[in-house]
Design an enzyme around this catalytic site. Structure first.
Site, PDB file in Angstrom:
ATOM      1  N   ASP A   1       0.804  -1.229   0.000  1.00 52.42           N
ATOM      2  CA  ASP A   1       0.000   0.000   0.000  1.00 52.42           C
ATOM      3  C   ASP A   1       0.833   1.273   0.000  1.00 52.42           C
ATOM      4  O   ASP A   1       0.329   2.348   0.313  1.00 52.42           O
ATOM      5  CB  ASP A   1      -0.922   0.005   1.222  1.00 52.42           C
ATOM      6  CG  ASP A   1      -0.149   0.024   2.538  1.00 52.42           C
ATOM      7  OD1 ASP A   1       0.926  -0.608   2.596  1.00 52.42           O
ATOM      8  OD2 ASP A   1      -0.611   0.662   3.495  1.00 52.42           O
ATOM      9  N   GLU A   2       2.084   1.165  -0.386  1.00 52.03           N
ATOM     10  CA  GLU A   2       2.970   2.328  -0.258  1.00 52.03           C
ATOM     11  C   GLU A   2       4.026   2.286  -1.362  1.00 52.03           C
ATOM     12  O   GLU A   2       4.597   1.234  -1.647  1.00 52.03           O
ATOM     13  CB  GLU A   2       3.637   2.294   1.118  1.00 52.03           C
ATOM     14  CG  GLU A   2       4.574   3.417   1.430  1.00 52.03           C
ATOM     15  CD  GLU A   2       5.241   3.240   2.780  1.00 52.03           C
ATOM     16  OE1 GLU A   2       5.952   4.166   3.193  1.00 52.03           O
ATOM     17  OE2 GLU A   2       5.067   2.176   3.412  1.00 52.03           O
TER      18      GLU A   2
END
Length: 352
Positions: free
Chosen positions: A104-105
């Site tokens: 998610d990054e």
């Protein structure tokens, strides 16, 4: 041309995906993690839960004491990986220079981008808008000419916010930056820095460089550079895998060497399988053993080893157990270090 980097970080990713897919989980304290009855820990939680002092890596039982109304769900990693691929597909619409840090990054280099007249700020805003429109998830973003500042900036206006640090503000931003916010400055390091009277970037900037190197070695040089607004790292679209490991958290503490030997026997096949899948052609350069005790303190023993040897883990165990001091053992981990000098790089292994 000034480098333009965007750091995008989804807000409470696992919890947000679960709440998106299950309306009954919205607006309530929610966490993803293991059961309180199985020594479970939380992988993440939403902002409603954080108001109670709950955080990631907290034991589930402790979290429930802080918030008895906390809803804990086990999570679905395959679903999170699938959504992550959708996020990656969105990133690729804007640039192919992407460095994923987790599901998610990611860092995105949009230097010279033809979109929005090259405005990194507008590109970041559009990425966030697209993620929310298409995936019903929110993301925060940091925009800066260097990586570590972009990462810090993405956290400033969370959740669902953006922070832009243009080139002419880098110096003042870093000077006022609390050292604990710099990636790599953990609790112990921060305490050491504070004892030297170093609290913010400006303090390090005014500190004698040679003394900083003497106190902290290689990390001291990195810290000195960051506090001078220097970060020459480029976006890495591939990486060298440095290690492979497996670990097991026990439902109840174990105490004896024989119990540890049995755990090694059970973990070893998983290590072999993971090593074969992740790095079948990599040379092994060391083996490691990790123990986490019942007070949550942990110890790691590593020694050079050119071939994988199960018996050698038992030798590492003997050394690690000398530090047990009667404490129960809640976790055992096995790892191997890999040769990072090999030329072939592996793609980022986040199933993107």
């Amino acid at each position: 041309m000034t480098t333009k980097i965007i750091h995008v970080d989804l807000d409470c990713y696992y919890a947000a995906v679960e709440a998106r897919d299950n309306p009954s989980l919205r607006g309530i304290p929610l966490a993803i993690g293991g059961s309180q009855y199985g020594r479970g820990v939380l992988s993440t939680c939403n902002y409603e839960a954080r108001k109670f002092g709950i955080r990631s890596a907290m034991p589930t039982g402790q979290a429930l004491k802080l918030c008895p109304n906390l809803t804990v769900v086990p999570g679905d990693m395959e679903k999170y990986k699938s959504v992550s691929k959708q996020i990656q597909a969105i990133f690729l619409r804007y640039t192919d220079v992407i460095e994923p840090l987790s599901l998610d990054e990611a860092y995105l280099d949009v230097t010279g981008s033809p979109y929005f007249n090259g405005s990194a700020t507008l590109i970041a805003q559009d990425i966030r808008k697209t993620i929310e429109t298409e995936l019903q998830l929110t993301a925060s973003a940091g925009v800066a000419p260097i990586k570590f500042v972009a990462k810090i900036a993405s956290d400033i206006n969370k959740p669902n916010g953006i922070c832009v640090i243009p080139p002419d503000q880098i110096e003042s931003f870093v000077e006022e930056l609390s050292l604990g916010k710099i990636p790599g400055v953990g609790k112990v390091t921060l305490e050491k820095l504070n004892k030297l009277g170093l609290y913010k970037g400006r303090d390090v900037k005014a500190y004698e460089q040679s003394l900083l190197l003497k106190q902290f070695g290689k990390f001291g040089q990195s810290l000195w550079e960051k506090c001078h607004g220097i970060d020459n790292r480029e976006i890495e679209t591939s990486r060298v895998r440095k290690s492979v490991g497996v670990e097991k958290t026990f439902n109840t503490d174990i105490f004896t060497q024989q119990e540890c030997h049995s755990a090694i026997e059970r973990l070893y096949p998983s290590l072999l399988s993971r090593l074969e899948k992740a790095s079948p052609e990599k040379k092994i350069i060391k083996q490691g053993m990790k123990l986490k005790f019942d007070d949550f303190k942990q110890t790691t023993v590593e020694h050079k080893k050119n071939t994988l040897d199960k018996v050698f883990f038992n030798e590492l165990l003997e050394e690690a157990l000398k530090r047990q001091k009667g404490r129960g053992i809640r976790l055992i981990g096995l790892s191997v270090g890999l040769d990072t000098e090999q030329k072939n790089k592996e793609q980022m292994s986040f199933d993107w």
